[in-house]
Design a protein around this motif. Sequence first.
Motif, PDB file in Angstrom:
ATOM      1  N   LEU A  11      -0.463  -3.344  11.004  1.00  0.00           N
ATOM      2  CA  LEU A  11       0.104  -3.689  12.236  1.00  0.00           C
ATOM      3  C   LEU A  11       1.483  -3.748  11.439  1.00  0.00           C
ATOM      4  CD1 LEU A  11       0.388  -5.187  14.997  1.00  0.00           C
ATOM      5  CD2 LEU A  11      -0.071  -7.699  13.659  1.00  0.00           C
ATOM      6  N   SER A  12       2.876  -3.009  12.654  1.00  0.00           N
ATOM      7  CA  SER A  12       4.101  -3.891  11.809  1.00  0.00           C
ATOM      8  C   SER A  12       4.759  -3.577  12.852  1.00  0.00           C
ATOM      9  CB  SER A  12       4.226  -1.661  11.675  1.00  0.00           C
ATOM     10  OG  SER A  12       5.998  -1.437  11.109  1.00  0.00           O
ATOM     11  N   ILE A  13       5.772  -4.908  12.776  1.00  0.00           N
ATOM     12  CA  ILE A  13       6.095  -5.561  13.346  1.00  0.00           C
ATOM     13  C   ILE A  13       7.769  -6.054  13.189  1.00  0.00           C
ATOM     14  CG2 ILE A  13       4.314  -6.724  14.956  1.00  0.00           C
ATOM     15  CD1 ILE A  13       5.189  -9.325  12.587  1.00  0.00           C
ATOM     16  N   GLN A  14       7.926  -6.074  13.840  1.00  0.00           N
ATOM     17  CA  GLN A  14       9.587  -7.099  13.335  1.00  0.00           C
ATOM     18  C   GLN A  14       9.660  -8.335  12.914  1.00  0.00           C
ATOM     19  OE1 GLN A  14      10.710  -3.301  13.825  1.00  0.00           O
ATOM     20  NE2 GLN A  14      13.154  -4.686  13.512  1.00  0.00           N
ATOM     21  N   GLU A  15      10.966  -7.686  12.424  1.00  0.00           N
ATOM     22  CA  GLU A  15      10.664  -9.567  11.831  1.00  0.00           C
ATOM     23  C   GLU A  15      11.086 -10.821  13.161  1.00  0.00           C
ATOM     24  OE1 GLU A  15      14.581 -10.340   8.912  1.00  0.00           O
ATOM     25  OE2 GLU A  15      13.911 -12.883   8.863  1.00  0.00           O
ATOM     26  N   GLY A  16      10.440 -11.966  13.374  1.00  0.00           N
ATOM     27  CA  GLY A  16      10.537 -13.028  13.530  1.00  0.00           C
ATOM     28  C   GLY A  16       9.648 -13.116  15.163  1.00  0.00           C
ATOM     29  N   GLU A  17       8.824 -12.054  15.116  1.00  0.00           N
ATOM     30  CA  GLU A  17       7.637 -11.849  15.741  1.00  0.00           C
ATOM     31  C   GLU A  17       6.338 -12.921  15.978  1.00  0.00           C
ATOM     32  OE1 GLU A  17       8.499  -6.916  17.189  1.00  0.00           O
ATOM     33  OE2 GLU A  17       6.684  -7.251  17.143  1.00  0.00           O
ATOM     34  N   ASN A  18       5.417 -12.993  16.292  1.00  0.00           N
ATOM     35  CA  ASN A  18       4.746 -13.207  16.528  1.00  0.00           C
ATOM     36  C   ASN A  18       3.190 -12.453  16.309  1.00  0.00           C
ATOM     37  OD1 ASN A  18       6.383 -15.924  16.215  1.00  0.00           O
ATOM     38  ND2 ASN A  18       5.531 -16.070  18.544  1.00  0.00           N
ATOM     39  N   HIS A  75      -2.724 -16.409  12.934  1.00  0.00           N
ATOM     40  CA  HIS A  75      -2.025 -16.177  14.281  1.00  0.00           C
ATOM     41  C   HIS A  75      -0.384 -16.691  12.456  1.00  0.00           C
ATOM     42  CE1 HIS A  75       1.094 -16.448  17.413  1.00  0.00           C
ATOM     43  NE2 HIS A  75       1.213 -17.663  17.258  1.00  0.00           N
ATOM     44  N   ILE A  76       0.680 -16.012  13.066  1.00  0.00           N
ATOM     45  CA  ILE A  76       1.482 -16.055  12.231  1.00  0.00           C
ATOM     46  C   ILE A  76       2.517 -16.134  13.138  1.00  0.00           C
ATOM     47  CG2 ILE A  76       2.852 -14.997  10.814  1.00  0.00           C
ATOM     48  CD1 ILE A  76       1.235 -14.317   9.471  1.00  0.00           C
ATOM     49  N   THR A  77       3.847 -17.085  12.906  1.00  0.00           N
ATOM     50  CA  THR A  77       4.781 -17.466  14.196  1.00  0.00           C
ATOM     51  C   THR A  77       5.773 -16.948  13.054  1.00  0.00           C
ATOM     52  OG1 THR A  77       4.159 -19.235  15.163  1.00  0.00           O
ATOM     53  CG2 THR A  77       6.163 -19.563  15.459  1.00  0.00           C
ATOM     54  N   ALA A  78       6.847 -16.869  13.736  1.00  0.00           N
ATOM     55  CA  ALA A  78       8.233 -16.111  13.391  1.00  0.00           C
ATOM     56  C   ALA A  78       7.793 -15.129  12.576  1.00  0.00           C
ATOM     57  CB  ALA A  78       8.915 -16.655  13.230  1.00  0.00           C
ATOM     58  N   ALA A  79       7.678 -14.471  12.407  1.00  0.00           N
ATOM     59  CA  ALA A  79       7.171 -13.048  10.631  1.00  0.00           C
ATOM     60  C   ALA A  79       8.609 -13.472   9.930  1.00  0.00           C
ATOM     61  CB  ALA A  79       6.085 -12.036  11.546  1.00  0.00           C
ATOM     62  N   GLN A  80       8.299 -13.240   8.479  1.00  0.00           N
ATOM     63  CA  GLN A  80       9.395 -12.794   7.871  1.00  0.00           C
ATOM     64  C   GLN A  80       8.761 -11.613   7.097  1.00  0.00           C
ATOM     65  OE1 GLN A  80      10.443 -16.141   5.784  1.00  0.00           O
ATOM     66  NE2 GLN A  80      10.886 -17.137   7.452  1.00  0.00           N
ATOM     67  N   PRO A  81       9.644 -11.099   6.502  1.00  0.00           N
ATOM     68  CA  PRO A  81       8.869 -10.009   5.189  1.00  0.00           C
ATOM     69  C   PRO A  81       8.296 -10.424   4.597  1.00  0.00           C
ATOM     70  CG  PRO A  81      11.567  -9.468   5.622  1.00  0.00           C
ATOM     71  CD  PRO A  81      11.483 -10.422   6.807  1.00  0.00           C
ATOM     72  N   GLY A  82       8.479 -11.064   3.662  1.00  0.00           N
ATOM     73  CA  GLY A  82       7.905 -12.270   2.990  1.00  0.00           C
ATOM     74  C   GLY A  82       6.076 -11.714   3.146  1.00  0.00           C
ATOM     75  N   ASP A  83       6.212 -11.668   4.449  1.00  0.00           N
ATOM     76  CA  ASP A  83       4.631 -11.760   4.966  1.00  0.00           C
ATOM     77  C   ASP A  83       4.104 -10.647   4.853  1.00  0.00           C
ATOM     78  OD1 ASP A  83       5.751 -13.891   7.861  1.00  0.00           O
ATOM     79  OD2 ASP A  83       4.881 -14.886   5.621  1.00  0.00           O
ATOM     80  N   THR A  84       4.747  -9.540   4.653  1.00  0.00           N
ATOM     81  CA  THR A  84       4.269  -8.432   4.172  1.00  0.00           C
ATOM     82  C   THR A  84       2.993  -8.087   3.102  1.00  0.00           C
ATOM     83  OG1 THR A  84       5.988  -7.908   5.063  1.00  0.00           O
ATOM     84  CG2 THR A  84       4.583  -5.993   3.735  1.00  0.00           C
ATOM     85  N   LEU A 106      -3.649  -4.815   7.094  1.00  0.00           N
ATOM     86  CA  LEU A 106      -2.411  -4.624   6.372  1.00  0.00           C
ATOM     87  C   LEU A 106      -1.082  -4.497   7.356  1.00  0.00           C
ATOM     88  CD1 LEU A 106      -1.116  -3.346   3.428  1.00  0.00           C
ATOM     89  CD2 LEU A 106      -0.914  -1.209   4.858  1.00  0.00           C
ATOM     90  N   LEU A 107      -0.839  -5.960   7.107  1.00  0.00           N
ATOM     91  CA  LEU A 107       0.845  -6.057   8.140  1.00  0.00           C
ATOM     92  C   LEU A 107       2.045  -6.205   6.965  1.00  0.00           C
ATOM     93  CD1 LEU A 107       2.126  -7.929  10.124  1.00  0.00           C
ATOM     94  CD2 LEU A 107       1.976  -9.372   8.636  1.00  0.00           C
ATOM     95  N   THR A 108       3.083  -5.353   7.598  1.00  0.00           N
ATOM     96  CA  THR A 108       4.365  -4.759   7.137  1.00  0.00           C
ATOM     97  C   THR A 108       5.226  -5.576   8.756  1.00  0.00           C
ATOM     98  OG1 THR A 108       3.697  -2.914   6.600  1.00  0.00           O
ATOM     99  CG2 THR A 108       5.571  -3.074   7.222  1.00  0.00           C
ATOM    100  N   VAL A 109       5.922  -6.106   7.541  1.00  0.00           N
ATOM    101  CA  VAL A 109       6.969  -7.197   8.683  1.00  0.00           C
ATOM    102  C   VAL A 109       8.492  -6.767   8.360  1.00  0.00           C
ATOM    103  CG1 VAL A 109       8.495  -9.395   9.591  1.00  0.00           C
ATOM    104  CG2 VAL A 109       5.416  -9.059   8.601  1.00  0.00           C
ATOM    105  N   ASN A 110       8.988  -6.140   9.436  1.00  0.00           N
ATOM    106  CA  ASN A 110      10.406  -5.609   8.953  1.00  0.00           C
ATOM    107  C   ASN A 110      11.358  -6.115   9.234  1.00  0.00           C
ATOM    108  OD1 ASN A 110       9.403  -2.116   8.764  1.00  0.00           O
ATOM    109  ND2 ASN A 110       8.422  -2.747  11.197  1.00  0.00           N
TER     110      ASN A 110
END
Lengths: 111, 115
Positions: A11-18, A75-84, A106-110
């Motif tokens: 899962l690859s998402i942008q910072e701030g997404e849930n 569930h992660i709210t407002a994901a941050q790069p540190g959640d990677t 494997l989560l990547t928060v961009n």
Amino acid sequence: TQLLEQSPQFLSIQEGENLTVYCNSSSVFSSLQWYRQEPGEGPVLLVTVVTGGEVKKLKRLTFQFGDARKDSSLHITAAQPGDTGLYLCAGARGSNYKLTFGKGTLLTVNP
Amino acid sequence: GAGVSQSPSNKVTEKGKDVELRCDPISGHTALYWYRQSLGQGLEFLIYFQGNSAPDKSGLPSDRFSAERTGGSVSTLTIQRTQQEDSAVYLCASSLVGTNNSPLHFGNGTRLTVT
């Protein structure tokens, strides 16, 4: 036989997404644990859920154990790069010491 | 405080050689576990120690794998006549007691590469 199926695998998402990741099984577990693993390190325990229907919150992370104790979600709210990292679920039966691990998400928060 | 320590952090060996992997658990933890993590796979249970005894060796893949724990503390995982399929990250964990209510504390693992 993989007793614990985790989805999605990547899962690859942008910072701030849930986001929500899942851990499913056809077997009943007495408890279920979630770990986060960063590259080059061992898994670190985030939470243990033991009661069907239980919901636990850890800052922006919400963990739920299914009513039948066969599945769980994170569930992660407002994901941050540190959640990677790699998120692993692990189930236990009875008081048995032996945990069954899923393959992980494997989560990547961009940024 | 000191966590679980594993050494070496990386090991490259030739096929057929023996290797020893070491784990120093958290002081006072009676339970010790070895897991193997291969690319794309989950953590695979290898062996569980309670004190110096190993009541569950069911996860050891073959008789080339053995482990011991001395003094209720340090553990060594030995792989004889290594094969390429042994390449993986070997993780050690310890817990206060050997039940699922006692959280596992993992080391950072030994990355084994068999060439």
